[in-house]
Design a protein around this motif. Structure first.
Motif, PDB file in Angstrom:
ATOM      1  N   THR A 244       0.697  -0.947  -0.116  1.00 46.36           N
ATOM      2  CA  THR A 244      -0.453   0.376  -0.089  1.00 46.36           C
ATOM      3  C   THR A 244       1.082   0.891   0.082  1.00 46.36           C
ATOM      4  O   THR A 244       1.582   1.460   1.098  1.00 46.36           O
ATOM      5  CB  THR A 244      -1.134   0.188   1.315  1.00 46.36           C
ATOM      6  OG1 THR A 244      -1.638  -1.399   1.203  1.00 46.36           O
ATOM      7  CG2 THR A 244      -1.609   1.221   0.966  1.00 46.36           C
ATOM      8  N   ILE A 245       0.849   2.622  -0.950  1.00 47.04           N
ATOM      9  CA  ILE A 245       1.323   3.445  -0.729  1.00 47.04           C
ATOM     10  C   ILE A 245       0.399   4.253  -1.351  1.00 47.04           C
ATOM     11  O   ILE A 245      -0.078   4.414  -1.920  1.00 47.04           O
ATOM     12  CB  ILE A 245       2.212   3.653  -2.205  1.00 47.04           C
ATOM     13  CG1 ILE A 245       3.194   4.603  -2.224  1.00 47.04           C
ATOM     14  CG2 ILE A 245       1.481   3.108  -3.219  1.00 47.04           C
ATOM     15  CD1 ILE A 245       4.434   4.351  -2.951  1.00 47.04           C
ATOM     16  N   ILE A 246       0.851   5.902  -0.515  1.00 46.18           N
ATOM     17  CA  ILE A 246      -0.209   6.905  -0.205  1.00 46.18           C
ATOM     18  C   ILE A 246       1.075   7.741  -1.274  1.00 46.18           C
ATOM     19  O   ILE A 246       2.154   8.123  -0.440  1.00 46.18           O
ATOM     20  CB  ILE A 246      -0.848   7.721   0.743  1.00 46.18           C
ATOM     21  CG1 ILE A 246      -1.896   6.654   0.629  1.00 46.18           C
ATOM     22  CG2 ILE A 246      -1.409   8.506   0.423  1.00 46.18           C
ATOM     23  CD1 ILE A 246      -2.496   6.684   2.681  1.00 46.18           C
ATOM     24  N   ILE A 247       1.396   8.366  -2.440  1.00 48.07           N
ATOM     25  CA  ILE A 247       1.813  10.129  -2.507  1.00 48.07           C
ATOM     26  C   ILE A 247       1.055  10.974  -2.432  1.00 48.07           C
ATOM     27  O   ILE A 247       0.126  11.401  -3.498  1.00 48.07           O
ATOM     28  CB  ILE A 247       3.034   9.099  -4.277  1.00 48.07           C
ATOM     29  CG1 ILE A 247       3.185   8.459  -4.020  1.00 48.07           C
ATOM     30  CG2 ILE A 247       3.671  10.341  -4.523  1.00 48.07           C
ATOM     31  CD1 ILE A 247       3.154   7.606  -5.425  1.00 48.07           C
ATOM     32  N   VAL A 248       1.902  12.117  -2.246  1.00 48.64           N
ATOM     33  CA  VAL A 248       1.160  13.544  -1.874  1.00 48.64           C
ATOM     34  C   VAL A 248       2.029  14.674  -2.241  1.00 48.64           C
ATOM     35  O   VAL A 248       3.598  14.317  -2.080  1.00 48.64           O
ATOM     36  CB  VAL A 248       0.919  13.780  -0.160  1.00 48.64           C
ATOM     37  CG1 VAL A 248       0.108  14.478  -0.675  1.00 48.64           C
ATOM     38  CG2 VAL A 248       0.138  12.462   0.372  1.00 48.64           C
ATOM     39  N   GLN A 249       1.899  14.597  -3.274  1.00 45.88           N
ATOM     40  CA  GLN A 249       2.720  16.050  -4.175  1.00 45.88           C
ATOM     41  C   GLN A 249       2.689  17.007  -3.609  1.00 45.88           C
ATOM     42  O   GLN A 249       1.706  17.914  -3.181  1.00 45.88           O
ATOM     43  CB  GLN A 249       2.732  16.181  -5.587  1.00 45.88           C
ATOM     44  CG  GLN A 249       2.921  14.786  -6.379  1.00 45.88           C
ATOM     45  CD  GLN A 249       2.345  14.923  -7.980  1.00 45.88           C
ATOM     46  OE1 GLN A 249       1.506  15.606  -7.709  1.00 45.88           O
ATOM     47  NE2 GLN A 249       3.303  14.679  -8.510  1.00 45.88           N
TER      48      GLN A 249
END
Length: 350
Positions: free
Chosen positions: A338-343
């Motif tokens: 599981t991965i969340i990427i926040v720019q």
């Protein structure tokens, strides 16, 4: 938007560049039990005039001996906490044990709810984070879920204006990308894995009565008197674990979690380590992910991969695919991923 919970199955979607199937690679169980963001969600932080653009993927692991095993990872994204447009939450929860799915689901629901209902959240976020973790742990113990040998790790990030608060229990991880010069992007860990590889954590649980031994040591294949296990990168296959004094349980490879009431008796705690960071214009993005991502990928490798993609959906896809591939190169299974990427966009302070 409201709270997004990642515990259902979905066919892998198209990315902004079209079909992403090749990028995921061809692996056993590919494209099964995946929940991925179909669009890039964007939320404003008006107090400092910048935006957060984010995407996510959660994928069930490949378990040849238990093909129907559930994805025990869970996640939650909740924006505009307390109806405040400057407060946003991102969390990943990696369940383990027979009731791991239920534990992860319970914790991702209750943790953010307790945090959101804390009137003192904005006055003292660190205190509120700690209180929310401990209260959630107590509620899990008192729920209908048997958490005696099950629980969840938790890596959570809370944005309040231009401050980033990261609270961690366990061995999932949050990483920040820091731009240096024109082409260089460095990974800055925002959390530190809480395992017996860490000398401070190892000594803490020993003082609580834990035996710290690898499986080979417990089974008599290696000398239990040698209390040095190298580092996680070289000895991750047989890591030091926590055991009660006169038994072959619980065998946890982490020193903090939510749940795990048996392991709690030998020092496993739900009290998070909280880091605080002021976001700057040279901070490109941050990543919140389960240890399924970081088992074979370093923080710097993950940041380098994300940095290659303008669209966080494509970055999520690439990292999930690479993690999955590396698992199968080293083992006959994979972990849940599981991965969340926040720019971080348009932030102009220095």
């Amino acid at each position: 938007m409201g709270c997004i919970h990642g515990k259902c199955c979905s066919r892998y979607p198209s990315s902004s560049d079209g079909d992403n199937k090749d990028e995921m690679g061809v692996h056993p169980g590919e494209n099964t039990h995946i929940l991925a963001n179909r669009s890039v969600d964007i939320v404003d932080v008006p107090s400092h005039n910048y935006r957060l653009a984010y995407s996510f993927i959660t994928q069930r692991g490949y378990y040849p001996e238990t093909p129907e095993k559930e994805n025990q990872d869970s996640f939650c994204i909740k924006t505009n906490i307390q109806d405040n447009p400057n407060v946003h939450f991102f969390g990943v929860f990696d369940g383990h044990g027979l009731m791991g799915t239920q534990c992860a689901t319970f914790v991702k629901d209750r943790l953010v709810e307790i945090l959101s209902n804390d009137a003192a959240l904005l006055d003292d976020p660190v205190k509120a984070f700690s209180a929310a973790f401990l209260a959630t742990n107590d509620e899990l113990h008192n729920s209908d879920i048997d958490d005696s040998m099950s629980g969840t790790t938790a890596i959570t990030a809370l944005v309040i204006g231009d401050k980033l608060y990261v609270a961690n229990v366990g061995d999932s991880r949050a990483v920040l990308a820091v731009k240096e010069g024109n082409n260089k992007v460095l990974a800055q860990d925002l959390s530190y894995d809480q395992t017996p590889f860490r000398k401070d954590e190892c000594e803490r649980v020993k003082l609580c009565g834990a035996r710290v031994l690898s499986v080979d040591q417990v089974e008599g294949l290696k000398d239990p008197g040698i209390q040095f296990w190298g580092d996680e990168e070289t000895e991750g296959g047989d890591p030091p674990r926590l055991w009660v004094q006169n038994g072959m349980y619980p065998g946890t490879a982490f020193t903090r979690s939510v749940g795990d009431s048996t392991a709690e008796k030998i020092g496993v705690v739900a009290d998070p380590e909280v880091s605080i960071l002021e976001l700057k214009s040279n901070h490109a993005f941050f990543v919140v992910a389960s240890d399924g991502v970081f088992e074979f990928l370093s923080s710097q490798t993950v940041v380098d991969m994300v940095n290659k993609y303008g669209d966080p959906r494509d970055a999520c896809s690439a990292i999930t695919g690479e993690s999955y591939k590396l698992w199968l190169e080293h083992e006959n299974r994979t972990d849940d991923i599981t991965i969340i990427i926040v720019q971080i966009k348009d932030l102009t302070n220095v």
